[in-house]
Design a protein around this motif. Structure first.
Motif, PDB file in Angstrom:
ATOM      1  N   VAL A 142      -3.025   6.109  -0.014  1.00  0.00           N
ATOM      2  CA  VAL A 142      -2.944   5.980   1.444  1.00  0.00           C
ATOM      3  C   VAL A 142      -2.818   7.377   2.031  1.00  0.00           C
ATOM      4  O   VAL A 142      -1.938   8.153   1.639  1.00  0.00           O
ATOM      5  CB  VAL A 142      -1.731   5.115   1.854  1.00  0.00           C
ATOM      6  N   THR A 143      -3.706   7.724   2.954  1.00  0.00           N
ATOM      7  CA  THR A 143      -3.699   9.069   3.533  1.00  0.00           C
ATOM      8  C   THR A 143      -2.965   9.132   4.859  1.00  0.00           C
ATOM      9  O   THR A 143      -2.587  10.205   5.311  1.00  0.00           O
ATOM     10  CB  THR A 143      -5.143   9.563   3.745  1.00  0.00           C
ATOM     11  N   ASN A 144      -2.800   8.005   5.506  1.00  0.00           N
ATOM     12  CA  ASN A 144      -2.124   7.976   6.802  1.00  0.00           C
ATOM     13  C   ASN A 144      -1.245   6.721   6.836  1.00  0.00           C
ATOM     14  O   ASN A 144      -1.719   5.618   6.599  1.00  0.00           O
ATOM     15  CB  ASN A 144      -3.146   7.947   7.945  1.00  0.00           C
ATOM     16  N   GLY A 145       0.042   6.883   7.121  1.00  0.00           N
ATOM     17  CA  GLY A 145       0.938   5.742   7.112  1.00  0.00           C
ATOM     18  C   GLY A 145       1.422   5.424   5.708  1.00  0.00           C
ATOM     19  O   GLY A 145       1.663   6.318   4.901  1.00  0.00           O
ATOM     20  N   ARG A 146       1.507   4.141   5.388  1.00  0.00           N
ATOM     21  CA  ARG A 146       2.039   3.722   4.092  1.00  0.00           C
ATOM     22  C   ARG A 146       1.419   2.388   3.689  1.00  0.00           C
ATOM     23  O   ARG A 146       0.732   1.739   4.475  1.00  0.00           O
ATOM     24  CB  ARG A 146       3.561   3.574   4.174  1.00  0.00           C
ATOM     25  N   PHE A 147       1.689   1.984   2.438  1.00  0.00           N
ATOM     26  CA  PHE A 147       1.284   0.677   1.943  1.00  0.00           C
ATOM     27  C   PHE A 147       2.451  -0.288   2.151  1.00  0.00           C
ATOM     28  O   PHE A 147       3.601   0.128   2.316  1.00  0.00           O
ATOM     29  CB  PHE A 147       0.922   0.760   0.465  1.00  0.00           C
ATOM     30  N   ILE A 162      -5.833  -0.489   6.271  1.00  0.00           N
ATOM     31  CA  ILE A 162      -7.267  -0.582   6.528  1.00  0.00           C
ATOM     32  C   ILE A 162      -8.018   0.600   5.923  1.00  0.00           C
ATOM     33  O   ILE A 162      -7.460   1.681   5.708  1.00  0.00           O
ATOM     34  CB  ILE A 162      -7.556  -0.670   8.042  1.00  0.00           C
ATOM     35  N   GLY A 163      -9.305   0.372   5.654  1.00  0.00           N
ATOM     36  CA  GLY A 163     -10.172   1.425   5.158  1.00  0.00           C
ATOM     37  C   GLY A 163     -10.676   2.304   6.281  1.00  0.00           C
ATOM     38  O   GLY A 163     -10.557   1.970   7.475  1.00  0.00           O
ATOM     39  N   VAL A 164     -11.267   3.434   5.918  1.00  0.00           N
ATOM     40  CA  VAL A 164     -11.716   4.411   6.911  1.00  0.00           C
ATOM     41  C   VAL A 164     -12.793   3.832   7.825  1.00  0.00           C
ATOM     42  O   VAL A 164     -12.791   4.076   9.040  1.00  0.00           O
ATOM     43  CB  VAL A 164     -12.235   5.682   6.201  1.00  0.00           C
ATOM     44  N   ASP A 165     -13.731   3.058   7.262  1.00  0.00           N
ATOM     45  CA  ASP A 165     -14.799   2.486   8.088  1.00  0.00           C
ATOM     46  C   ASP A 165     -14.241   1.537   9.145  1.00  0.00           C
ATOM     47  O   ASP A 165     -14.699   1.511  10.291  1.00  0.00           O
ATOM     48  CB  ASP A 165     -15.815   1.739   7.211  1.00  0.00           C
ATOM     49  N   VAL A 166     -13.255   0.739   8.761  1.00  0.00           N
ATOM     50  CA  VAL A 166     -12.637  -0.185   9.707  1.00  0.00           C
ATOM     51  C   VAL A 166     -11.890   0.588  10.781  1.00  0.00           C
ATOM     52  O   VAL A 166     -11.951   0.252  11.978  1.00  0.00           O
ATOM     53  CB  VAL A 166     -11.691  -1.153   8.973  1.00  0.00           C
ATOM     54  N   ALA A 167     -11.185   1.654  10.373  1.00  0.00           N
ATOM     55  CA  ALA A 167     -10.461   2.479  11.342  1.00  0.00           C
ATOM     56  C   ALA A 167     -11.419   3.121  12.340  1.00  0.00           C
ATOM     57  O   ALA A 167     -11.150   3.154  13.551  1.00  0.00           O
ATOM     58  CB  ALA A 167      -9.658   3.551  10.615  1.00  0.00           C
ATOM     59  N   ASP A 168     -12.560   3.612  11.854  1.00  0.00           N
ATOM     60  CA  ASP A 168     -13.535   4.236  12.752  1.00  0.00           C
ATOM     61  C   ASP A 168     -14.149   3.223  13.715  1.00  0.00           C
ATOM     62  O   ASP A 168     -14.459   3.548  14.860  1.00  0.00           O
ATOM     63  CB  ASP A 168     -14.640   4.912  11.937  1.00  0.00           C
ATOM     64  N   MET A 174      -8.762   7.777  17.251  1.00  0.00           N
ATOM     65  CA  MET A 174      -7.351   7.462  17.491  1.00  0.00           C
ATOM     66  C   MET A 174      -6.635   7.217  16.166  1.00  0.00           C
ATOM     67  O   MET A 174      -7.263   6.947  15.148  1.00  0.00           O
ATOM     68  CB  MET A 174      -7.213   6.231  18.384  1.00  0.00           C
ATOM     69  N   ASP A 175      -5.307   7.300  16.221  1.00  0.00           N
ATOM     70  CA  ASP A 175      -4.491   6.969  15.065  1.00  0.00           C
ATOM     71  C   ASP A 175      -4.240   5.465  15.086  1.00  0.00           C
ATOM     72  O   ASP A 175      -3.579   4.948  15.997  1.00  0.00           O
ATOM     73  CB  ASP A 175      -3.166   7.728  15.127  1.00  0.00           C
ATOM     74  N   PRO A 176      -4.731   4.720  14.072  1.00  0.00           N
ATOM     75  CA  PRO A 176      -4.589   3.260  14.115  1.00  0.00           C
ATOM     76  C   PRO A 176      -3.217   2.749  13.703  1.00  0.00           C
ATOM     77  O   PRO A 176      -2.889   1.574  13.937  1.00  0.00           O
ATOM     78  CB  PRO A 176      -5.651   2.789  13.117  1.00  0.00           C
ATOM     79  N   PRO A 187      -2.607 -12.184  14.400  1.00  0.00           N
ATOM     80  CA  PRO A 187      -2.343 -10.751  14.595  1.00  0.00           C
ATOM     81  C   PRO A 187      -1.718 -10.108  13.357  1.00  0.00           C
ATOM     82  O   PRO A 187      -0.857 -10.690  12.691  1.00  0.00           O
ATOM     83  CB  PRO A 187      -1.347 -10.745  15.767  1.00  0.00           C
ATOM     84  N   PHE A 188      -2.185  -8.887  13.057  1.00  0.00           N
ATOM     85  CA  PHE A 188      -1.634  -8.088  11.970  1.00  0.00           C
ATOM     86  C   PHE A 188      -1.324  -6.697  12.517  1.00  0.00           C
ATOM     87  O   PHE A 188      -2.068  -6.168  13.369  1.00  0.00           O
ATOM     88  CB  PHE A 188      -2.634  -7.960  10.814  1.00  0.00           C
ATOM     89  N   ARG A 189      -0.275  -6.095  12.002  1.00  0.00           N
ATOM     90  CA  ARG A 189       0.090  -4.737  12.378  1.00  0.00           C
ATOM     91  C   ARG A 189      -0.463  -3.758  11.338  1.00  0.00           C
ATOM     92  O   ARG A 189      -0.233  -3.917  10.137  1.00  0.00           O
ATOM     93  CB  ARG A 189       1.607  -4.605  12.471  1.00  0.00           C
ATOM     94  N   VAL A 190      -1.208  -2.752  11.790  1.00  0.00           N
ATOM     95  CA  VAL A 190      -1.752  -1.728  10.891  1.00  0.00           C
ATOM     96  C   VAL A 190      -0.635  -0.760  10.532  1.00  0.00           C
ATOM     97  O   VAL A 190      -0.030  -0.145  11.414  1.00  0.00           O
ATOM     98  CB  VAL A 190      -2.924  -0.974  11.545  1.00  0.00           C
ATOM     99  N   ILE A 191      -0.366  -0.617   9.222  1.00  0.00           N
ATOM    100  CA  ILE A 191       0.707   0.286   8.791  1.00  0.00           C
ATOM    101  C   ILE A 191       0.184   1.471   7.983  1.00  0.00           C
ATOM    102  O   ILE A 191       0.961   2.367   7.634  1.00  0.00           O
ATOM    103  CB  ILE A 191       1.767  -0.471   7.971  1.00  0.00           C
ATOM    104  N   GLY A 192      -1.105   1.477   7.656  1.00  0.00           N
ATOM    105  CA  GLY A 192      -1.634   2.589   6.877  1.00  0.00           C
ATOM    106  C   GLY A 192      -3.154   2.590   6.821  1.00  0.00           C
ATOM    107  O   GLY A 192      -3.804   1.590   7.157  1.00  0.00           O
TER     108      GLY A 192
END
Length: 409
Positions: A142-147, A162-168, A174-176, A187-192
Motif C-alpha cells: 500500500v503506497t497511500n493510507g493503509r490496509f 483501491i488500485g491506482v486505476d480506480v483512484a484515477d 485528489m487524495d482518495p 457505501p465503503f470508506r477508502v482507507i488506502g
C-alpha cells in the motif's frame, strides 16, 4: 577472395539494372522475415512480462485453487465438479501445518462498477475479497493510507483499498483516502491505495481492482463460492515441505484415497511461468512454420528470376566461358546473386519487422522486444532459401555450352 568480390560486383550490377523486378521477387522473403521478427518480438516481450507479472505471489508463497491456472485448453466441466475450498480449509492449514507462516483466502468478482457522487468507473473493476495477510502472500504493498486490519476484517466493516486505476477514475488529481465509494449500492470508506503494478502481458490491468474484507465480499456475492488460498512458508528452506504438508492435509480433508489424484491445484510462480513458456514455444514453432511457407514462396520467386537471368544472359555466359571462365566460376557467380538477392530481402524484412515492433510497442502498447537471435535466424533462413533455390539456375548456367551460348541472340 578476388573471385568472390568479383561475383559480388556482378550481382550488385544485376540488381541495380533491374531494381523493380528484384524488389517484387523479394516480397515473399520480406514478408516471411518480417513475420518472424514480429512474432518472436511479441513472444519475447510477453515472456519478459510473464516473468515479471506472473510472479505475483509473495516470497516463498504458493497458491491452492479449485481451478487450473495457466494457458491451454481444459475440461472445465471436470473441474467444476470438484469440491470447493473454504475458509475452514485455511484455518485447518494454519493449525495443522507447522511449516506454514501465513495463509490467506481470496475470492474475486469481475466486471463490477464503483461510483462516487460525481463519477463512476466502467463495469470492469475486479473486486477482491480477502483478509489482512493478503499483503504478505500477494506481494503487493500500500503506497497511500493503509490496509484493513484484523478487527475491521472480523467485524466486516465497510472499508476498501483501491488500485491506482480506480483512484484515477474516481478521484483524478485528489487524495482518495477517507472518501466514500458505493459498491453494489453499499457505501465503503477508502482507507488506502495499492502500489501500481501495471498490466499482465500488456493487456489486463492489475491496478483496476479493489480489496475488501472477505466477510463483506461474501455478503455481496455469496458465501458458497470456492476461494483461492495463498500459502506462505515460514522461510525458503521449508517451502517444499510446506507444500507437502498442505497437500497431505487437503487430501485427508477431502477423503481422497492414495490412488486418487488431487482434486485441487497447487501453483507457484515458477509453475505458472513454465506454463506460459511451454505455450510460447508452441507459438514460436507455429511462427517459424508460417515464415517457412513465406520463404518458400519467396524462394520460388528467386528461382524464377534466376532462370530468367540465365536465359537473358546466355550470350554473356558463353563469352565468359570462351574467355576461360571455369564452370565453378559461373556456378559461383549465379549462386552468389541468388544468396545476395535473398539477403537483401532478409534485410528489408528485418527493417519492416522492426517497424511493426515499433508500432506495436509505442503506438498499440504491446510488450515487444526483438531478440538478436531472431534477426540472425531470419537472415540465415533467407540466405539458405536463396542458396537452395539458386543452385539449379546456377548449375544450369554453368553447364551451358560456350559455342551454343554465343550463338544465342
Amino acid at each position: 577472395m578476388r573471385a568472390f568480390l568479383d561475383n559480388l560486383r556482378l550481382a550488385l550490377g544485376t540488381f541495380l539494372g533491374n531494381p523493380l523486378r528484384s524488389l517484387l521477387t523479394l516480397l515473399g522473403i520480406v514478408i516471411g522475415v518480417a513475420t518472424v521478427i514480429t512474432m518472436m518480438a511479441l513472444i519475447e516481450g510477453l515472456r519478459e512480462q510473464v516473468n515479471k507479472n506472473l510472479g505475483s505471489l509473495g516470497a516463498h508463497t504458493f497458491e491452492v485453487t479449485k481451478w487450473p491456472s495457466g494457458f491451454g485448453r481444459f475440461n472445465w466441466a471436470k473441474y467444476a465438479r470438484r469440491k470447493h475450498l473454504y475458509g475452514e480449509d485455511v484455518k485447518a492449514i494454519l493449525e495443522a501445518c507447522p511449516s506454514v507462516g501465513a495463509a490467506t483466502p481470496t475470492d474475486q468478482a469481475w466486471g463490477k462498477k464503483l461510483a462516487t457522487a460525481f463519477r463512476e468507473t466502467h463495469p470492469s473493476v475486479s473486486i477482491v475479497g480477502t483478509e489482512p495477510t493478503f499483503l504478505e502472500t500477494s506481494g503487493v504493498t500500500v503506497t497511500n493510507g493503509r490496509f484493513f486490519n484484523e478487527t475491521e476484517s472480523l467485524d466486516g466493516r465497510s472499508v476498501m483499498v483501491i488500485g491506482v486505476d480506480v483512484a484515477d477514475a474516481l478521484f483524478p488529481g485528489m487524495d482518495p483516502v477517507g472518501s466514500d465509494v458505493r459498491l453494489q449500492g453499499r457505501p465503503f470508506r477508502v482507507i488506502g491505495v495499492l502500489q501500481k503494478r501495471g498490466s499482465v502481458m500488456g493487456m489486463a490491468s492489475q491496478d483496476n481492482q479493489v480489496a475488501i474484507p472477505m466477510r463483506n465480499f461474501q455478503q455481496l456475492y455469496g458465501k458458497h463460492r470456492s476461494v483461492e488460498i495463498d500459502v506462505q512458508a515460514r522461510d525458503g528452506t521449508v517451502f517444499q515441505k510446506a507444500q507437502d504438508e498442505v497437500v497431505n492435509l487437503l487430501r485427508r480433508r477431502r477423503d481422497l484415497t492414495p490412488q486418487e489424484a488431487n482434486d485441487f491445484e497447487v501453483h507457484t510462480n515458477e509453475s505458472m511461468t513454465a506454463s506460459f513458456n511451454e505455450l510460447s514455444q508452441v507459438i514460436a514453432m507455429a511462427g517459424v512454420g508460417v515464415c517457412l511457407l513465406s520463404l518458400v514462396v519467396g524462394g520460388i520467386g528467386i528461382l524464377n528470376i534466376m532462370l530468367m537471368s540465365v536465359t537473358e544472359r546466355t550470350r554473356e555466359i558463353g563469352i565468359r566461358k570462351a574467355l576461360g571462365a571455369r564452370r565453378r566460376r559461373i556456378l559461383g557467380q549465379f549462386a552468389t546473386e541468388a544468396v545476395l538477392l535473398s539477403f537483401f530481402g532478409g534485410l528489408l524484412g528485418v527493417g519492416l519487422g522492426f517497424g511493426f515492433v515499433f508500432l506495436g510497442k509505442w503506438v498499440l502498447l504491446f510488450p515487444m522486444s526483438v531478440p538478436m537471435w531472431a534477426v540472425a535466424l531470419s537472415l540465415g533462413m533467407s540466405c539458405g532459401v536463396g542458396l537452395l533455390f539458386g543452385i539449379y539456375p546456377a548449375s544450369r548456367a554453368a553447364k551451358l555450352d560456350p559455342v551454343e551460348a554465343m550463338r544465342t541472340e
